[in-house]
Design an enzyme around this catalytic site. Sequence first.
Site, PDB file in Angstrom:
ATOM      1  N   ASN A   9       1.123  -1.509  -0.285  1.00 28.23           N
ATOM      2  CA  ASN A   9       0.260   0.482   0.145  1.00 28.23           C
ATOM      3  C   ASN A   9       0.849   1.096  -0.791  1.00 28.23           C
ATOM      4  OD1 ASN A   9      -1.567   2.035  -0.027  1.00 28.23           O
ATOM      5  ND2 ASN A   9      -2.584   0.877   1.666  1.00 28.23           N
ATOM      6  N   GLU A 169      -5.177  -4.801  10.570  1.00 27.27           N
ATOM      7  CA  GLU A 169      -4.298  -4.234  10.282  1.00 27.27           C
ATOM      8  C   GLU A 169      -4.864  -2.446  11.962  1.00 27.27           C
ATOM      9  OE1 GLU A 169      -2.645  -2.570   6.291  1.00 27.27           O
ATOM     10  OE2 GLU A 169      -4.153  -1.110   6.566  1.00 27.27           O
TER      11      GLU A 169
HETATM   12  P1  13P Z   1       3.314   0.571   7.545  1.00 31.11           P
HETATM   13  O1  13P Z   1       3.325  -0.542   6.684  1.00 31.11           O
HETATM   14  O2  13P Z   1       3.787   1.851   7.026  1.00 31.11           O
HETATM   15  O3  13P Z   1       3.211   0.358   9.147  1.00 31.11           O
HETATM   16  O4  13P Z   1       1.362   0.672   7.355  1.00 31.11           O
HETATM   17  C1  13P Z   1       0.667  -0.866   7.537  1.00 31.11           C
HETATM   18  C2  13P Z   1      -1.083   0.238   6.551  1.00 31.11           C
HETATM   19  O5  13P Z   1      -1.545   0.920   6.610  1.00 31.11           O
HETATM   20  C3  13P Z   1      -0.954  -0.876   4.975  1.00 31.11           C
HETATM   21  O6  13P Z   1      -2.599  -0.682   4.793  1.00 31.11           O
END
Ligand code: 13P
Length: 253
Positions: A9, A169
């Site tokens: 992402n 997440e």
């Molecule tokens: P990070 O890997 O930067 O913590 O972000 C995670 C995220 O929101 C992926 O959608």
Amino acid sequence: MRKQIAAANWKMNLTAAQAHTLTHALCTSNPAVEDNRLVILGVPFPYIPMALSVAGATKGFAIAAQNCYHKKSGAYTGEVSVEMLASMQVEYVIIGHSERREYFNEDHAVLAEKVNLCLAGGVKPIFCCGEPLSIREAGTQNVFTETQLRESLFHLSAEQLTGFVIAYEPIWAIGTGKTASSEQAQEMHAHIRSVFAGQYGATVADSISILYGGSVKAANATELFGKPDVDGGLVGGASLVAEEFTTIINSLQ
Ligand code: 13P
């Protein structure tokens, strides 16, 4: 066997030139992603044509949009429809990311509408869920996350959910460098799978890929992906660096 997925992402990062260099590097250093493994690049809208042309022909690679609008078409200046994505052969779209829930007030009902449009239009949702820190500290993360799934997905049929992709997440782990431990991830992923099993049966639940997201990096991917219910990751910051993300891809089980 459900798919093991390394999904990037990129969020609102990279210039066009940087995006091209990164996509090219990822495709050339990962020439043989195996059958049940998949790499998904969640790129900003303007870079979709580039990503499709550079990565589209690479086996095991797919492109995702990071959002879509919850109406079919019409006078919604600046928005992008599922139909537009489908017409460009975009295969996936990230739905319900916590940043969109928080900054754009996307609620359960809007997300359900987006999911419905995706399924009707032939673009596969990557549906995000996960709790904020206050909920984790109160110990009510299971019910919080379960509610997100129930309210936006449980009107769907077993057939529609077969092979579906969920990303768990925890908000406190996003962009903070604070990863959930592999035990915390496994515990929640097993819970999510049991919720689907309770509603739709074990066959559907076992077909769903549940990705972990929140400070996934090269150094912790093997440990996280080694857990039985963690089927890969949705990766923000570390997906912007070719070598890091390549190591994450190679950590898929
Ligand atoms: P990070 O890997 O930067 O913590 O972000 C995670 C995220 O929101 C992926 O959608």
